[in-house]
Design a protein around this motif. Sequence first.
Motif, PDB file in Angstrom:
ATOM      1  N   UNK A 442       0.856  -1.186   0.000  1.00 57.75           N
ATOM      2  CA  UNK A 442       0.000   0.000   0.000  1.00 57.75           C
ATOM      3  C   UNK A 442       0.888   1.231   0.000  1.00 57.75           C
ATOM      4  N   UNK A 443       0.598   2.096  -0.915  1.00 62.43           N
ATOM      5  CA  UNK A 443       1.401   3.306  -1.058  1.00 62.43           C
ATOM      6  C   UNK A 443       0.633   4.478  -0.434  1.00 62.43           C
ATOM      7  N   UNK A 444       0.732   4.474   0.900  1.00 61.20           N
ATOM      8  CA  UNK A 444       0.013   5.492   1.634  1.00 61.20           C
ATOM      9  C   UNK A 444       0.790   6.775   1.751  1.00 61.20           C
ATOM     10  N   UNK A 445       0.349   7.676   2.651  1.00 64.27           N
ATOM     11  CA  UNK A 445       0.962   8.985   2.786  1.00 64.27           C
ATOM     12  C   UNK A 445       2.432   8.935   3.152  1.00 64.27           C
ATOM     13  N   UNK A 446       2.888   7.835   3.850  1.00 64.80           N
ATOM     14  CA  UNK A 446       4.288   7.744   4.249  1.00 64.80           C
ATOM     15  C   UNK A 446       5.219   7.529   3.054  1.00 64.80           C
ATOM     16  N   UNK A 447       4.618   7.139   1.896  1.00 65.58           N
ATOM     17  CA  UNK A 447       5.440   6.877   0.714  1.00 65.58           C
ATOM     18  C   UNK A 447       5.206   7.875  -0.405  1.00 65.58           C
ATOM     19  N   UNK A 448       4.401   8.924  -0.084  1.00 67.04           N
ATOM     20  CA  UNK A 448       4.085   9.880  -1.147  1.00 67.04           C
ATOM     21  C   UNK A 448       5.331  10.624  -1.649  1.00 67.04           C
ATOM     22  N   UNK A 449       6.298  10.795  -0.795  1.00 70.66           N
ATOM     23  CA  UNK A 449       7.487  11.566  -1.209  1.00 70.66           C
ATOM     24  C   UNK A 449       8.545  10.715  -1.894  1.00 70.66           C
ATOM     25  N   UNK A 450       8.344   9.425  -1.943  1.00 66.05           N
ATOM     26  CA  UNK A 450       9.331   8.519  -2.594  1.00 66.05           C
ATOM     27  C   UNK A 450       9.160   8.615  -4.101  1.00 66.05           C
ATOM     28  N   UNK A 451      10.276   8.440  -4.824  1.00 62.54           N
ATOM     29  CA  UNK A 451      10.207   8.399  -6.288  1.00 62.54           C
ATOM     30  C   UNK A 451       9.663   7.052  -6.704  1.00 62.54           C
ATOM     31  N   UNK A 452       9.264   7.002  -7.948  1.00 62.99           N
ATOM     32  CA  UNK A 452       8.703   5.738  -8.433  1.00 62.99           C
ATOM     33  C   UNK A 452       9.770   4.651  -8.411  1.00 62.99           C
ATOM     34  N   UNK A 453      10.971   5.029  -8.672  1.00 62.79           N
ATOM     35  CA  UNK A 453      12.051   4.035  -8.677  1.00 62.79           C
ATOM     36  C   UNK A 453      12.325   3.571  -7.250  1.00 62.79           C
ATOM     37  N   UNK A 454      12.350   4.536  -6.283  1.00 59.10           N
ATOM     38  CA  UNK A 454      12.583   4.155  -4.889  1.00 59.10           C
ATOM     39  C   UNK A 454      11.462   3.286  -4.338  1.00 59.10           C
ATOM     40  N   UNK A 455      10.236   3.536  -4.843  1.00 58.44           N
ATOM     41  CA  UNK A 455       9.101   2.771  -4.355  1.00 58.44           C
ATOM     42  C   UNK A 455       8.992   1.403  -5.022  1.00 58.44           C
ATOM     43  N   UNK A 456       9.883   1.098  -5.964  1.00 53.98           N
ATOM     44  CA  UNK A 456       9.866  -0.209  -6.639  1.00 53.98           C
ATOM     45  C   UNK A 456       8.831  -0.289  -7.717  1.00 53.98           C
ATOM     46  N   UNK A 457       8.473   0.833  -8.296  1.00 55.62           N
ATOM     47  CA  UNK A 457       7.455   0.821  -9.345  1.00 55.62           C
ATOM     48  C   UNK A 457       8.077   0.992 -10.728  1.00 55.62           C
ATOM     49  N   UNK A 458       9.334   1.116 -10.843  1.00 55.34           N
ATOM     50  CA  UNK A 458      10.015   1.310 -12.132  1.00 55.34           C
ATOM     51  C   UNK A 458      10.502  -0.037 -12.636  1.00 55.34           C
ATOM     52  N   UNK A 459      10.396  -0.384 -13.805  1.00 57.53           N
ATOM     53  CA  UNK A 459      10.020   0.424 -14.976  1.00 57.53           C
ATOM     54  C   UNK A 459       8.521   0.394 -15.254  1.00 57.53           C
ATOM     55  N   UNK A 460       7.800  -0.553 -14.630  1.00 55.95           N
ATOM     56  CA  UNK A 460       6.350  -0.577 -14.845  1.00 55.95           C
ATOM     57  C   UNK A 460       5.683  -1.126 -13.570  1.00 55.95           C
TER      58      UNK A 460
END
Length: 469
Positions: A442-460
């Motif tokens: 879950x990408x809640x408010x604590x992860x809003x400031x993370x980049x997509x790459x830092x959050x493990x969402x890159x490349x898709x």
Amino acid sequence: MAETVDDKVSYFQAVTGISDPDLCTEILAAHNWDLQVAVSSITANPSSPTATASASTSLREPAPSAPLADAEFVAPPPPMPPPLQQQQQQQPPGIAWKLVTLPFYVVSGGVGLVAGTFRLGAWVAGGVLSRSLSLLGLAGQAGGDHLPPSAAEAADFVAEFEREFGSGRGPRFVAEGFADALQRAQREFKLLFVYLHSPDHPDTPAFCGGCLCAEPVAAFIDENFVAWGGSIRRTEGFKMSNSLNASRFPFCAVVMASTNQRIVLLQQVEGPKSPEEMITILQRVVEEYATSLVAARIEAEERLNNQRLREEQDAAYRAALEADQARERERLEELERREREAAEAERKRKEEEEALARAAQEAAEKEAALARRRQEKAMALGAEPEKGPGITRVLIRFPTGERKERRFHSSATVTSLYDYVDSLDCLKAEKYSLVSNFPRVAYGPEKHSMTLEEAGLHPQASLFIEIEQ
């Protein structure tokens, strides 16, 4: 007051009952022809020659009517004459002795006039007070000893008559004043039988015992008359003897009420009478005035019936009026109730309309705010980048099953994904979270400031929207 000598002598004889005109002339002359002083001297003086003169009074014609008011303002009753035996033993005083005693008559008459004035005032005041107390309902509480003077005299006469001639004998004399007895006769539609009692007259015992107390006479009087009696020794009896011009005793009269507080003298019965003669006289009077009494009774009954009919009509009118007023009140109350209900319904309708208008306005404002927000989010995202090595492709599934896909720079924050969702017109909820399916993150408010790459969402990445309750 009479103006001539003869008129004064006649008036003095009528008031005092002295039949000797010479003696009346001498008494009037001794009092300077002042009728009031002369009468007072005779009626207030115990040694007055009235007793000796009354036995020789002659029969006079009865007056057709007598004012009731006049009978209430005459001199007090004469004093008790000496017994009959003493009268027979004593010789009547001569003219010389009468003239000698005249100055004493003058002095005693003046004193008697003053005393009589006070007695008359007390009698009138006592009658008024007693009548007032009876109207206020207080006379019954005071007891039998506080009767009006006229009623007390009548009660005393009845008691004395029964004591002398036997209880239950004779007519049923009413124990009330003359005026009250006259009103009783009016109410009962009868004539008033009046008996004036002279206790010392020689014919009185025989007349009362043999005539008035005879059963046929008493029964006839009780059936056809209201009987009233009074002693001429007492105030009211003496006044009535003057008013009815009683000149010979025993004296009876039949009277009836007239207008203007006057009485009509219908018949005089003077001197001794047998029971048959008394019944004959009274029978003739009854037959003569029966028609008028019946007519008066019928008139009173018609008047009473008319009054009762008017009262019934008035009662029916009041009942109908009250019913109409009640119906009118009910109609007005129903109208007011309907008006209140209509006003309440109108108020509620206006409140509902205002609530709907406010809701619509709030919805419109909310929709406009969402539109502005989508526009602001879309402007904050900028243009979608082209495919390249630093580009992340994100697929988002909405609760409705709809899917949206967009490319982001890998250096964009997770907030950019929320801005993207907010810029779309696919989600009405304001609170939600972006969640990956496997592994579930879950990408809640604590992860809003993370980049997509830092959050493990890159490349898709493939995310779905989870609505928060």
